[in-house]
Scaffold this active site. Sequence first.
Site, PDB file in Angstrom:
ATOM      1  N   GLY A 192     -11.502   5.538   3.315  1.00  0.00           N
ATOM      2  CA  GLY A 192     -12.538   6.592   3.839  1.00  0.00           C
ATOM      3  C   GLY A 192     -14.121   5.698   4.157  1.00  0.00           C
ATOM      4  N   HIS A 248       1.067  -1.450  -0.218  1.00  0.00           N
ATOM      5  CA  HIS A 248       0.303   0.081   0.460  1.00  0.00           C
ATOM      6  C   HIS A 248       0.790   1.786   0.074  1.00  0.00           C
ATOM      7  CE1 HIS A 248      -3.296   2.974   0.453  1.00  0.00           C
ATOM      8  NE2 HIS A 248      -3.858   2.057   0.670  1.00  0.00           N
ATOM      9  N   GLU A 259      -4.300   1.844  -7.738  1.00  0.00           N
ATOM     10  CA  GLU A 259      -3.902   2.906  -6.677  1.00  0.00           C
ATOM     11  C   GLU A 259      -3.242   4.212  -6.495  1.00  0.00           C
ATOM     12  OE1 GLU A 259      -6.563   2.005  -2.770  1.00  0.00           O
ATOM     13  OE2 GLU A 259      -4.184   2.254  -2.415  1.00  0.00           O
ATOM     14  N   SER A 299     -10.572   7.335  -3.139  1.00  0.00           N
ATOM     15  CA  SER A 299     -11.769   8.174  -2.916  1.00  0.00           C
ATOM     16  C   SER A 299     -12.875   7.391  -3.548  1.00  0.00           C
ATOM     17  CB  SER A 299     -11.770   9.736  -4.066  1.00  0.00           C
ATOM     18  OG  SER A 299     -10.513   9.944  -3.005  1.00  0.00           O
TER      19      SER A 299
HETATM   20  P1  PGA Z   1      -9.177   5.804   0.049  1.00  0.00           P
HETATM   21  O1  PGA Z   1      -8.346   4.907   0.606  1.00  0.00           O
HETATM   22  O2  PGA Z   1     -10.926   5.838  -0.227  1.00  0.00           O
HETATM   23  O3  PGA Z   1      -9.800   6.734   1.836  1.00  0.00           O
HETATM   24  O4  PGA Z   1      -9.154   6.793  -1.230  1.00  0.00           O
HETATM   25  C1  PGA Z   1      -8.390   4.410  -0.231  1.00  0.00           C
HETATM   26  C2  PGA Z   1      -6.591   3.228  -0.109  1.00  0.00           C
HETATM   27  O5  PGA Z   1      -5.809   3.739   0.252  1.00  0.00           O
HETATM   28  O6  PGA Z   1      -6.585   1.874  -0.013  1.00  0.00           O
END
Ligand code: PGA
Length: 254
Positions: free
Chosen positions: A237, A95, A166, A215
């Site tokens: 989130g 990650h 991501e 997001s």
């Molecule tokens: P997010 O995080 O949905 O809050 O953008 C995703 C992640 O970092 O795995």
Amino acid sequence: MSKSIIIANWKMNPASYKKAENLVSDLLADITKNKKTKIVLCPPLLWLNGLSRKYKKSVSFGAQNFFWADTGAFTGEVSAQMLKSSGAEYVIVGHSERKIYLGEKDDMINKKLKSALKAGLTAILCVGERERGEDDEIPSIVEDQLKKALGGVNKNQLKKIIIAYEPVWAISTMSGSKPDTPDNAFRSSIFIRKVLADLYGRKAAGEVKIIYGGSVNSGNITAFIKEGKMDGGLVGGASLDHSEFIKIVELAGN
Ligand code: PGA
């Protein structure tokens, strides 16, 4: 078409075991109708064992991190095998927050990936660029990350890997973040499949699940799956709000 998968990455949330338990039980109480989406919850490590013992008949669990060795003098660390015996079936590998805050490098990610596979876990391998250039092309760093992470991984093991695309700039907690567009996500999935096809052949590459993270919410998951042709999402989130998360799960199954 195979089932979409929605993976909740709770990160270092919520603040207590009780709250974590409430989050799972609220989710399960409201989600009885869902049959079409595979759900994986990745809580903080400390609570994985307790939550999985209590709820593993109803939902799958994953971990957010581990160390690549099986046992040994690695203060503060846990192994993939320990995750497995604590109820994890999945684990997130590479990650971007671990790269940014803990200095995780490609060679560590490669060792972790192989260790997760050896322990029989399904690895959720995260790749994604920190910045997107003006041409909006998927940067070659994504290819580089994939090739380095997958070094020494064979075609058979590929079946136990999910790729999470991501883009770092799209993660909700990054300043100025915004989700990628479904169109870009589609181009990214083609790009990633091509890299996988070069390494493992088209058939094996075609069978890998590629999911989008950054997001994700109930307003954009449908577009990422339908237009972006993603196999699901890695949700940060929005996974902490059980009603929002339920909507994402249900929309992903439509
Ligand atoms: P997010 O995080 O949905 O809050 O953008 C995703 C992640 O970092 O795995």
